[in-house]
Each structure stands twice: as C-alpha cells, then as structure tokens.
Motif scaffolding. Structure first.
Motif, PDB file in Angstrom:
ATOM      1  N   ASP A  54       4.272 -35.907 -27.020  1.00  0.00           N
ATOM      2  CA  ASP A  54       3.978 -36.183 -25.514  1.00  0.00           C
ATOM      3  C   ASP A  54       2.866 -35.910 -24.973  1.00  0.00           C
ATOM      4  O   ASP A  54       2.259 -36.263 -23.760  1.00  0.00           O
ATOM      5  CB  ASP A  54       5.087 -35.421 -24.460  1.00  0.00           C
ATOM      6  N   THR A  55       1.890 -34.845 -25.760  1.00  0.00           N
ATOM      7  CA  THR A  55       0.605 -34.674 -25.142  1.00  0.00           C
ATOM      8  C   THR A  55      -0.361 -35.450 -25.571  1.00  0.00           C
ATOM      9  O   THR A  55      -1.697 -35.627 -25.147  1.00  0.00           O
ATOM     10  CB  THR A  55      -0.061 -33.292 -25.714  1.00  0.00           C
ATOM     11  N   PRO A 136       0.213 -41.629 -32.554  1.00  0.00           N
ATOM     12  CA  PRO A 136       1.545 -41.972 -33.604  1.00  0.00           C
ATOM     13  C   PRO A 136       1.034 -43.393 -34.579  1.00  0.00           C
ATOM     14  O   PRO A 136       1.535 -43.349 -35.378  1.00  0.00           O
ATOM     15  CB  PRO A 136       2.405 -42.100 -32.709  1.00  0.00           C
ATOM     16  N   LEU A 137       0.482 -44.441 -33.946  1.00  0.00           N
ATOM     17  CA  LEU A 137       0.487 -45.455 -34.733  1.00  0.00           C
ATOM     18  C   LEU A 137      -0.469 -45.586 -35.829  1.00  0.00           C
ATOM     19  O   LEU A 137      -0.218 -45.760 -37.209  1.00  0.00           O
ATOM     20  CB  LEU A 137      -0.129 -46.891 -33.773  1.00  0.00           C
ATOM     21  N   CYS A 138      -1.467 -44.736 -35.713  1.00  0.00           N
ATOM     22  CA  CYS A 138      -2.488 -44.201 -36.904  1.00  0.00           C
ATOM     23  C   CYS A 138      -1.862 -43.613 -37.947  1.00  0.00           C
ATOM     24  O   CYS A 138      -1.824 -43.851 -39.365  1.00  0.00           O
ATOM     25  CB  CYS A 138      -3.846 -43.548 -36.432  1.00  0.00           C
ATOM     26  N   ARG A 139      -1.104 -42.462 -37.503  1.00  0.00           N
ATOM     27  CA  ARG A 139      -0.268 -41.740 -38.712  1.00  0.00           C
ATOM     28  C   ARG A 139       0.922 -42.752 -39.409  1.00  0.00           C
ATOM     29  O   ARG A 139       0.962 -42.481 -40.276  1.00  0.00           O
ATOM     30  CB  ARG A 139       0.571 -40.755 -37.802  1.00  0.00           C
ATOM     31  N   THR A 169      -4.305 -37.109 -35.446  1.00  0.00           N
ATOM     32  CA  THR A 169      -3.811 -36.410 -34.490  1.00  0.00           C
ATOM     33  C   THR A 169      -5.064 -35.750 -33.687  1.00  0.00           C
ATOM     34  O   THR A 169      -5.835 -34.985 -34.318  1.00  0.00           O
ATOM     35  CB  THR A 169      -3.015 -35.305 -34.820  1.00  0.00           C
ATOM     36  N   VAL A 170      -5.384 -36.129 -32.621  1.00  0.00           N
ATOM     37  CA  VAL A 170      -6.302 -35.294 -31.703  1.00  0.00           C
ATOM     38  C   VAL A 170      -5.719 -34.262 -30.901  1.00  0.00           C
ATOM     39  O   VAL A 170      -4.982 -34.841 -29.833  1.00  0.00           O
ATOM     40  CB  VAL A 170      -7.379 -36.552 -30.986  1.00  0.00           C
ATOM     41  N   PRO A 171      -6.151 -33.604 -30.780  1.00  0.00           N
ATOM     42  CA  PRO A 171      -5.625 -32.412 -29.600  1.00  0.00           C
ATOM     43  C   PRO A 171      -5.781 -32.992 -28.430  1.00  0.00           C
ATOM     44  O   PRO A 171      -6.795 -33.461 -27.905  1.00  0.00           O
ATOM     45  CB  PRO A 171      -6.307 -31.067 -29.801  1.00  0.00           C
TER      46      PRO A 171
END
Length: 176
Positions: A54-55, A136-139, A169-171
């Motif tokens: 969600d973040t 999410p799509l990259c993962r 994943t980028v914070p």
C-alpha cells in the motif's frame, strides 16, 4: 611344488579375489532430484513475491475499452480453466497494444500455467524492458523469470533473477 600345483594355486587365488571383489560395492548413486512444483504453484510463488504494498506507487496505464474487454475475457477463461482461450484473448490484446507491460505479464502468467517456461520468461523479459523498474509489476517480471528458470533446472540463473527482485522495491517517501 610342481607346476600343476602352482597353476591350481594361482587359479584358486584368482577366483577368490574375483569373488571378494564382487562383494565390494560402489556407493549408491544419488537419485536425480525431480522438481514436482506444479505450474499453479509457480504462479502462486510469483503472486506472493509481487504482492502489492500500500505504500508503493503503482502506475497503471489507461487502456482501450476493447483491450480491457479482452483482458477481462482472458481472466474469465483462466478462472474457468480454459488456458488456451485465455492465451488467445491476451494474444489478441497484444496485437492491438504490443508494448503494454501489464498485458505482456498477464500473458506470461498464462504461459507459466501452461508450463511453457521459455515463453513465460521471454514475455516477462519483454515486459521488463518496456515497463517500470520498480513496484509490484517489476517484481512480478523477475519472479516469473526466476520460476521459469527453476522449472528448466537453471538454478544459478534463477538465483540471479531472484536477486533482482529486491531492486524493484523502492521505499516510500517519508514525510515529516
């Protein structure tokens, strides 16, 4: 000792060594490891890794209504177990929008379910080249590549693909 006795003695000694040699056995061969992961389990692993946070910012392109209808038809066919129909619907959508990473990934998901490992990897790589390098799509792209390599017993290459997942994943931005 005469010659006949020596020959007989040599034959008995040779027979004894041969019979004892038969008692020595080689260590048992290691059985080949058989991967019993089903295509559905592979896709579940992709789903688990890709999970939406969600973040994170997840950008979805605006799609043509006809393309979206084909996507929805593919989803319905996949849920009904018609993988060939789902693949065909997505192939048709890709004829209209060849550079949509989301549709390419959806087609890669169906290829995973069809156990078409090479096609799944090829589609995920193309989607990765065209899409975002985060989120999410990259993962999902990298997890698909990893699973298709594992299915083909390319463990080292799969480990390399898995290592790329974390970079997707980028914070989130911290606001004070």
């Amino acid at each position: 000792m005469n010659t006949k006795s020596l020959i007989r003695y040599a034959l008995v000694a040779a027979a004894a060594s041969l019979s004892l040699a038969g008692c020595i056995s080689a260590p048992p061969a290691k059985p080949a490891i058989v991967d019993t992961t089903t295509p559905a389990q592979r896709l579940a692993a992709v789903d688990a890794i890709a999970g939406v946070d969600d973040t994170e910012l997840s950008v979805q392109p605006l799609r043509d209504a006809q393309v979206d209808d084909l996507r929805q038809a593919a989803i319905a066919k996949r849920k009904a177990g018609d993988l060939a129909g789902a693949a065909e619907a997505l192939n048709e959508a890709l004829l209209q929008v060849t550079d949509d990473p989301g549709i390419l990934q959806e087609r890669a998901d169906v290829a995973l379910l069809q156990a078409d490992w090479q096609r799944a990897e090829t589609l995920a790589k193309k989607a990765l080249d065209l899409g975002s390098r985060t989120g999410p799509l990259c993962r999902r792209h990298w997890a698909t590549i990893e699973q298709s390599r594992l299915a083909r017993a390319e463990k080292e290459n799969a480990v390399s693909a898995h290592a790329q997942i974390e970079g997707c994943t980028v914070p989130g931005i911290k606001r004070f």
